[in-house]
Structure formats: C-alpha cells, structure tokens
Motif scaffolding. Structure first.
Motif, PDB file in Angstrom:
ATOM      1  N   ALA A  19      17.333 -17.446 -25.530  1.00  0.00           N
ATOM      2  CA  ALA A  19      18.381 -17.878 -24.600  1.00  0.00           C
ATOM      3  C   ALA A  19      19.351 -18.839 -25.284  1.00  0.00           C
ATOM      4  N   ALA A  20      18.815 -19.753 -26.095  1.00  0.00           N
ATOM      5  CA  ALA A  20      19.671 -20.695 -26.817  1.00  0.00           C
ATOM      6  C   ALA A  20      20.564 -19.964 -27.817  1.00  0.00           C
ATOM      7  N   LEU A  21      19.985 -18.990 -28.525  1.00  0.00           N
ATOM      8  CA  LEU A  21      20.768 -18.207 -29.480  1.00  0.00           C
ATOM      9  C   LEU A  21      21.864 -17.419 -28.767  1.00  0.00           C
ATOM     10  N   ALA A  22      21.527 -16.855 -27.597  1.00  0.00           N
ATOM     11  CA  ALA A  22      22.521 -16.098 -26.825  1.00  0.00           C
ATOM     12  C   ALA A  22      23.663 -16.991 -26.375  1.00  0.00           C
ATOM     13  N   LEU A  23      23.335 -18.249 -26.040  1.00  0.00           N
ATOM     14  CA  LEU A  23      24.366 -19.187 -25.599  1.00  0.00           C
ATOM     15  C   LEU A  23      25.393 -19.444 -26.695  1.00  0.00           C
ATOM     16  N   VAL A  24      24.954 -19.346 -27.949  1.00  0.00           N
ATOM     17  CA  VAL A  24      25.857 -19.569 -29.079  1.00  0.00           C
ATOM     18  C   VAL A  24      26.565 -18.276 -29.493  1.00  0.00           C
ATOM     19  N   VAL A  25      25.810 -17.175 -29.512  1.00  0.00           N
ATOM     20  CA  VAL A  25      26.331 -15.928 -30.067  1.00  0.00           C
ATOM     21  C   VAL A  25      27.215 -15.169 -29.086  1.00  0.00           C
ATOM     22  N   LEU A  26      26.814 -15.102 -27.826  1.00  0.00           N
ATOM     23  CA  LEU A  26      27.534 -14.256 -26.866  1.00  0.00           C
ATOM     24  C   LEU A  26      28.990 -14.663 -26.657  1.00  0.00           C
ATOM     25  N   PRO A  27      29.336 -15.962 -26.609  1.00  0.00           N
ATOM     26  CA  PRO A  27      30.768 -16.294 -26.526  1.00  0.00           C
ATOM     27  C   PRO A  27      31.586 -15.755 -27.696  1.00  0.00           C
ATOM     28  N   VAL A  28      30.981 -15.765 -28.900  1.00  0.00           N
ATOM     29  CA  VAL A  28      31.675 -15.205 -30.062  1.00  0.00           C
ATOM     30  C   VAL A  28      31.834 -13.703 -29.900  1.00  0.00           C
ATOM     31  N   VAL A  29      30.796 -13.055 -29.372  1.00  0.00           N
ATOM     32  CA  VAL A  29      30.892 -11.617 -29.092  1.00  0.00           C
ATOM     33  C   VAL A  29      31.999 -11.351 -28.089  1.00  0.00           C
ATOM     34  N   GLY A  30      32.110 -12.236 -27.098  1.00  0.00           N
ATOM     35  CA  GLY A  30      33.185 -12.089 -26.120  1.00  0.00           C
ATOM     36  C   GLY A  30      34.566 -12.131 -26.762  1.00  0.00           C
ATOM     37  N   LEU A  31      34.723 -13.019 -27.748  1.00  0.00           N
ATOM     38  CA  LEU A  31      35.990 -13.066 -28.475  1.00  0.00           C
ATOM     39  C   LEU A  31      36.235 -11.773 -29.247  1.00  0.00           C
ATOM     40  N   LEU A  32      35.188 -11.253 -29.873  1.00  0.00           N
ATOM     41  CA  LEU A  32      35.333 -10.011 -30.631  1.00  0.00           C
ATOM     42  C   LEU A  32      35.723  -8.855 -29.726  1.00  0.00           C
ATOM     43  N   VAL A  33      35.115  -8.784 -28.540  1.00  0.00           N
ATOM     44  CA  VAL A  33      35.435  -7.710 -27.595  1.00  0.00           C
ATOM     45  C   VAL A  33      36.877  -7.838 -27.115  1.00  0.00           C
ATOM     46  N   ARG A  34      37.327  -9.076 -26.927  1.00  0.00           N
ATOM     47  CA  ARG A  34      38.683  -9.301 -26.398  1.00  0.00           C
ATOM     48  C   ARG A  34      39.769  -9.127 -27.453  1.00  0.00           C
ATOM     49  N   SER A  35      39.402  -9.194 -28.730  1.00  0.00           N
ATOM     50  CA  SER A  35      40.407  -9.182 -29.794  1.00  0.00           C
ATOM     51  C   SER A  35      41.093  -7.821 -29.904  1.00  0.00           C
ATOM     52  N   ASP A  36      42.356  -7.866 -30.294  1.00  0.00           N
ATOM     53  CA  ASP A  36      43.158  -6.660 -30.535  1.00  0.00           C
ATOM     54  C   ASP A  36      43.048  -6.325 -32.020  1.00  0.00           C
ATOM     55  N   VAL A  37      42.122  -5.420 -32.334  1.00  0.00           N
ATOM     56  CA  VAL A  37      41.822  -5.114 -33.738  1.00  0.00           C
ATOM     57  C   VAL A  37      43.058  -4.590 -34.463  1.00  0.00           C
ATOM     58  N   ALA A  38      43.871  -3.796 -33.790  1.00  0.00           N
ATOM     59  CA  ALA A  38      45.042  -3.198 -34.435  1.00  0.00           C
ATOM     60  C   ALA A  38      46.042  -4.263 -34.886  1.00  0.00           C
ATOM     61  N   ARG A  39      46.186  -5.322 -34.102  1.00  0.00           N
ATOM     62  CA  ARG A  39      47.158  -6.375 -34.429  1.00  0.00           C
ATOM     63  C   ARG A  39      46.541  -7.511 -35.235  1.00  0.00           C
ATOM     64  N   PHE A  40      45.258  -7.437 -35.461  1.00  0.00           N
ATOM     65  CA  PHE A  40      44.555  -8.564 -36.072  1.00  0.00           C
ATOM     66  C   PHE A  40      45.175  -9.009 -37.396  1.00  0.00           C
ATOM     67  N   PRO A  41      45.406  -8.121 -38.366  1.00  0.00           N
ATOM     68  CA  PRO A  41      45.978  -8.580 -39.647  1.00  0.00           C
ATOM     69  C   PRO A  41      47.348  -9.227 -39.486  1.00  0.00           C
ATOM     70  N   SER A  42      48.214  -8.612 -38.677  1.00  0.00           N
ATOM     71  CA  SER A  42      49.562  -9.165 -38.523  1.00  0.00           C
ATOM     72  C   SER A  42      49.537 -10.526 -37.837  1.00  0.00           C
ATOM     73  N   LEU A  43      48.593 -10.729 -36.920  1.00  0.00           N
ATOM     74  CA  LEU A  43      48.495 -12.013 -36.231  1.00  0.00           C
ATOM     75  C   LEU A  43      48.043 -13.117 -37.174  1.00  0.00           C
ATOM     76  N   LEU A  44      47.167 -12.773 -38.107  1.00  0.00           N
ATOM     77  CA  LEU A  44      46.606 -13.786 -38.999  1.00  0.00           C
ATOM     78  C   LEU A  44      47.561 -14.191 -40.117  1.00  0.00           C
ATOM     79  N   ILE A  45      48.471 -13.295 -40.502  1.00  0.00           N
ATOM     80  CA  ILE A  45      49.358 -13.603 -41.624  1.00  0.00           C
ATOM     81  C   ILE A  45      50.738 -14.067 -41.167  1.00  0.00           C
ATOM     82  N   SER A  46      50.850 -14.401 -39.888  1.00  0.00           N
ATOM     83  CA  SER A  46      52.121 -14.938 -39.419  1.00  0.00           C
ATOM     84  C   SER A  46      52.362 -16.299 -40.065  1.00  0.00           C
TER      85      SER A  46
END
Length: 266
Positions: A19-46
């Motif tokens: 449960a403690a591990l899930a509390l740390v990992v799942l929010p990061v997973v939520g960010l990964l699910v929400r991220s726009d993979v197609a725009r990811f490189p262009s967003l990072l190199i702005s």
C-alpha cells in the motif's frame, strides 16, 4: 565460506508495504497515463523548459556546495560540542524540515528584503537587493536543503563515537588536525548521502523559492516553478515537465548516491 541466510519478512508486513509503495508509484503512473506522448519531445525542448532545467541544475548545485560549506561545521558542532543549549540549537536547525516552505520563504523575505534589517544593511553597503534574483533561489534552496545534510552527518558522528578523536587528542594532535585527519574521513560516507539528499531536495524546492525569489523566466523560474506556471496554461506541458523532474530526481538518487546510503555492505 557460505553466506548467512537472510531473515524472511513477515507476511503481514507485505500488505501495508504494498500500500505504501502504491501511494508513491500510482501518482506517477497517473502522470504517465495523462501525458501526451506525441507532443512529449517538443514540450521538453521548448525554450522555457530548457531554461528552467538549466537554472534548476545550476542553482541546486550551488546550494549543495553552500550546504556542504555551512552544514559540515554545523553538524560537527552539534555532535561534538559540550556547550549548553546544543539541544535547542539542534531544534532550530531542523525547523526547515517541519515548517511549510512558504513560511521559510516569508522569513527570508522579511530578513533580506527591502524592509528586512539585514536587507537594509546589504542595500546600504552594496546598493543591491537579494529578493527576486538568482541568488535568492540559491539561498531559498540552501535554507530548505541544509538540514538534510546536517541530520545525515550528525547521525554518522554520533553513531561512530568519538574514541578515535580522543586517541588522536591524547597523542597531542591539535583540534584542527583531529578534524582533518580523523573526523572528516569518518564523515565521508555520510557526506555523500547528505550531498545527494540536499541536491535532490534543492532541485524540487518550490514554496520558499516562489515566495522569496518569485518566478521570473531565466532568472528565478526553476523547473518546479515552470511546472506550476504551465499547469495554468498548458496541462500537457506541465505533465511533461513534471515527469522530467521525476526522472532527474530518480537518476540523482539512484545513480549518484553511495552504497552506504542503502544501509548495507553488499
């Protein structure tokens, strides 16, 4: 020679551990699910993202150096001094660990700002103001990160005891020689851990920075502040930058930390 068997972890501990591990990992997973993979490189190199990343790394490195210069002597004093009031001093040093970072930022602002007693003195002597400058970012990061270094070093000193230093003093070594030849080598493993923790904490600092230094692009807008800024105008960009900050923090902790930080001798 065979290695001794490892003790088994009680099964009942696995449920809260997962449960403690899930509390740390799942929010990061939520960010990964929400991220726009197609725009990811262009967003990072702005331009704004790269400027924020560069500023974060530079200021975090400078604040870590400041933590070492100031924190090592402070940890030695707290661990070895017999002066009365050391316990109270230790409590004050650890305040940034429990204070909301915004409170720390306000304290720095009213100390070093235009109306702060030290800020007035600095302005009178140099004609310069510290708040809302890159120097303010370094000071804010040092304020929140230094206790991590002090705690690591003081714990190491107390755990190792002072018998070697006493022997060196008995043999006629002066206090500075004892510090250089005996105390400092004992601190090196803990110093590595404390440096990594301080750098990681400075890299993620937000509250004290935005309160004391503001959010000026290219001057005080570090990566956490850039995430906050982008969250109001472009959620995809904020998510991408948040993931970048997570990756940088993981790399710093996992790659740069010494073995002693893992608490074993494998």
């Amino acid at each position: 020679m065979s290695r001794p068997p490892h003790s088994r972890v009680p099964l009942v501990l696995w449920i809260p551990a997962v449960a403690a591990l899930a509390l740390v990992v799942l929010p990061v997973v939520g960010l990964l699910v929400r991220s726009d993979v197609a725009r990811f490189p262009s967003l990072l190199i702005s331009a704004s993202s790269l400027a924020a990343l560069k500023l974060s790394v530079i200021t975090a490195a400078l604040s870590t150096v400041a933590c070492v210069i100031l924190g090592v002597p402070l940890a030695v004093v707290l661990a070895r001094s017999r002066v009365r009031g050391t316990r109270l001093l230790r409590s004050i040093v650890l305040l940034p660990l429990v204070l909301p970072p915004v409170v720390g930022g306000l304290a720095l602002l009213y100390l070093l700002g235009r109306k702060g007693f030290l800020g007035i003195l600095i302005n009178a002597l140099t004609g310069q103001q510290i708040p809302f400058t890159t120097a303010a970012v370094v000071i804010a990061q040092t304020f929140v990160a230094m206790p991590f270094l002090v705690v690591s070093l003081e714990g190491a000193l107390r755990g190792s005891g002072d018998r070697y230093e006493q022997v060196a003093a008995t043999l006629g070594a002066r206090p500075w020689t004892v510090f250089r030849r005996v105390t400092l080598p004992l601190l090196l493993p803990a110093l590595g851990s404390g440096v990594v923790l301080s750098f990681a904490r400075a890299l993620g600092e937000f509250g004290a920075t935005i309160t004391f230094a503001g959010s000026l692009e290219g001057v005080t807008r570090t990566l956490p502040l850039e995430v906050y800024t982008q969250a109001e105008v472009d959620v995809d960009s904020a998510v991408a930058l948040a993931l970048l900050l997570i990756v940088v923090a993981i790399v710093v902790i996992a790659v740069a930390r010494p073995r002693s930080f893992e608490g074993g001798f494998r």
